[in-house]
Motif scaffolding. Structure first.
Motif, PDB file in Angstrom:
ATOM      1  N   ASP A  90       0.823  -1.210   0.000  1.00 51.02           N
ATOM      2  CA  ASP A  90       0.000   0.000   0.000  1.00 51.02           C
ATOM      3  C   ASP A  90       0.859   1.263   0.000  1.00 51.02           C
ATOM      4  O   ASP A  90       0.328   2.376  -0.115  1.00 51.02           O
ATOM      5  N   THR A  91       2.162   1.090   0.146  1.00 55.69           N
ATOM      6  CA  THR A  91       3.065   2.240   0.103  1.00 55.69           C
ATOM      7  C   THR A  91       2.940   2.949  -1.241  1.00 55.69           C
ATOM      8  O   THR A  91       3.108   2.332  -2.292  1.00 55.69           O
ATOM      9  N   ALA A  92       2.627   4.228  -1.192  1.00 58.06           N
ATOM     10  CA  ALA A  92       2.392   4.988  -2.423  1.00 58.06           C
ATOM     11  C   ALA A  92       2.150   6.445  -2.061  1.00 58.06           C
ATOM     12  O   ALA A  92       1.938   6.788  -0.892  1.00 58.06           O
ATOM     13  N   VAL A  93       2.153   7.277  -3.090  1.00 58.47           N
ATOM     14  CA  VAL A  93       1.632   8.619  -2.939  1.00 58.47           C
ATOM     15  C   VAL A  93       0.150   8.550  -3.287  1.00 58.47           C
ATOM     16  O   VAL A  93      -0.223   8.027  -4.345  1.00 58.47           O
ATOM     17  N   TYR A  94      -0.674   9.036  -2.396  1.00 53.52           N
ATOM     18  CA  TYR A  94      -2.119   8.988  -2.573  1.00 53.52           C
ATOM     19  C   TYR A  94      -2.630  10.363  -2.994  1.00 53.52           C
ATOM     20  O   TYR A  94      -2.272  11.381  -2.388  1.00 53.52           O
ATOM     21  N   TYR A  95      -3.452  10.354  -4.024  1.00 51.76           N
ATOM     22  CA  TYR A  95      -4.020  11.591  -4.567  1.00 51.76           C
ATOM     23  C   TYR A  95      -5.539  11.538  -4.489  1.00 51.76           C
ATOM     24  O   TYR A  95      -6.149  10.514  -4.840  1.00 51.76           O
ATOM     25  N   CYS A  96      -6.134  12.618  -4.059  1.00 54.20           N
ATOM     26  CA  CYS A  96      -7.573  12.701  -4.215  1.00 54.20           C
ATOM     27  C   CYS A  96      -7.881  13.361  -5.553  1.00 54.20           C
ATOM     28  O   CYS A  96      -7.088  14.167  -6.068  1.00 54.20           O
ATOM     29  N   HIS A  97      -8.994  12.987  -6.097  1.00 50.89           N
ATOM     30  CA  HIS A  97      -9.388  13.424  -7.431  1.00 50.89           C
ATOM     31  C   HIS A  97     -10.886  13.676  -7.446  1.00 50.89           C
ATOM     32  O   HIS A  97     -11.651  12.989  -6.766  1.00 50.89           O
ATOM     33  N   ALA A  98     -11.299  14.665  -8.227  1.00 51.42           N
ATOM     34  CA  ALA A  98     -12.722  14.933  -8.420  1.00 51.42           C
ATOM     35  C   ALA A  98     -12.979  15.225  -9.890  1.00 51.42           C
ATOM     36  O   ALA A  98     -12.163  15.888 -10.540  1.00 51.42           O
ATOM     37  N   ALA A  99     -14.086  14.703 -10.355  1.00 49.87           N
ATOM     38  CA  ALA A  99     -14.532  14.969 -11.721  1.00 49.87           C
ATOM     39  C   ALA A  99     -15.791  15.813 -11.652  1.00 49.87           C
ATOM     40  O   ALA A  99     -16.762  15.428 -10.990  1.00 49.87           O
ATOM     41  N   ARG A 100     -15.733  16.958 -12.286  1.00 52.00           N
ATOM     42  CA  ARG A 100     -16.891  17.859 -12.280  1.00 52.00           C
ATOM     43  C   ARG A 100     -17.517  17.884 -13.661  1.00 52.00           C
ATOM     44  O   ARG A 100     -16.835  18.124 -14.655  1.00 52.00           O
ATOM     45  N   LEU A 101     -18.808  17.612 -13.718  1.00 56.27           N
ATOM     46  CA  LEU A 101     -19.517  17.609 -14.988  1.00 56.27           C
ATOM     47  C   LEU A 101     -20.372  18.860 -15.191  1.00 56.27           C
ATOM     48  O   LEU A 101     -20.697  19.203 -16.334  1.00 56.27           O
ATOM     49  N   VAL A 102     -20.746  19.486 -14.106  1.00 60.78           N
ATOM     50  CA  VAL A 102     -21.604  20.669 -14.186  1.00 60.78           C
ATOM     51  C   VAL A 102     -20.881  21.843 -13.548  1.00 60.78           C
ATOM     52  O   VAL A 102     -20.457  21.748 -12.403  1.00 60.78           O
TER      53      VAL A 102
END
Length: 120
Positions: A90-102
């Protein structure tokens, strides 16, 4: 403009737990279609760990299923990743992401990343 800021990374031992948080700020946050956590292990490509859609469905990568849990607040501007039974892989760089459609067109937003290191 939308900004995502992660927090909560760090060190943990195998079998331990960590909780990541992602805070979103800016415009049209209610237009988010999906929020996710992705990770990039050392020397590997970024991969999707888990995604939660505003309609409710959640999809986990097989490698984290039954160990990681994604959640979000009712406003949809915070989401979290509870990571239990951690493994060295599980060692990693973790990124949060969001997809916006509107409003259109689609926009994708990324946090700066937070390091998670699992060591024994």
């Amino acid at each position: 403009q939308v900004q995502l800021v992660e927090s909560g990374g760090g060190l943990a031992q195998p079998g331990g737990s960590l909780r990541l948080s992602c805070a979103a700020s800016g415009s049209y946050l209610s237009g988010f279609h999906a929020m996710s956590w992705c990770r990039q292990p050392p020397g590997q490509q970024r991969e999707l760990a888990v995604v939660i859609f505003t309609g409710g469905p959640i999809n986990y990568h097989d490698s984290v299923k039954d160990r990681f849990t994604i959640s979000k607040n009712s406003a949809g501007n915070w989401w979290y990743l509870q990571m239990d039974s951690l493994k060295s892989e599980d060692t990693a760089v973790y990124y949060c992401h969001a997809a916006r459609l509107v409003p259109p067109p689609r926009r994708d937003y990324w946090g700066q990343g937070t390091q998670v290191t699992i060591f024994s």
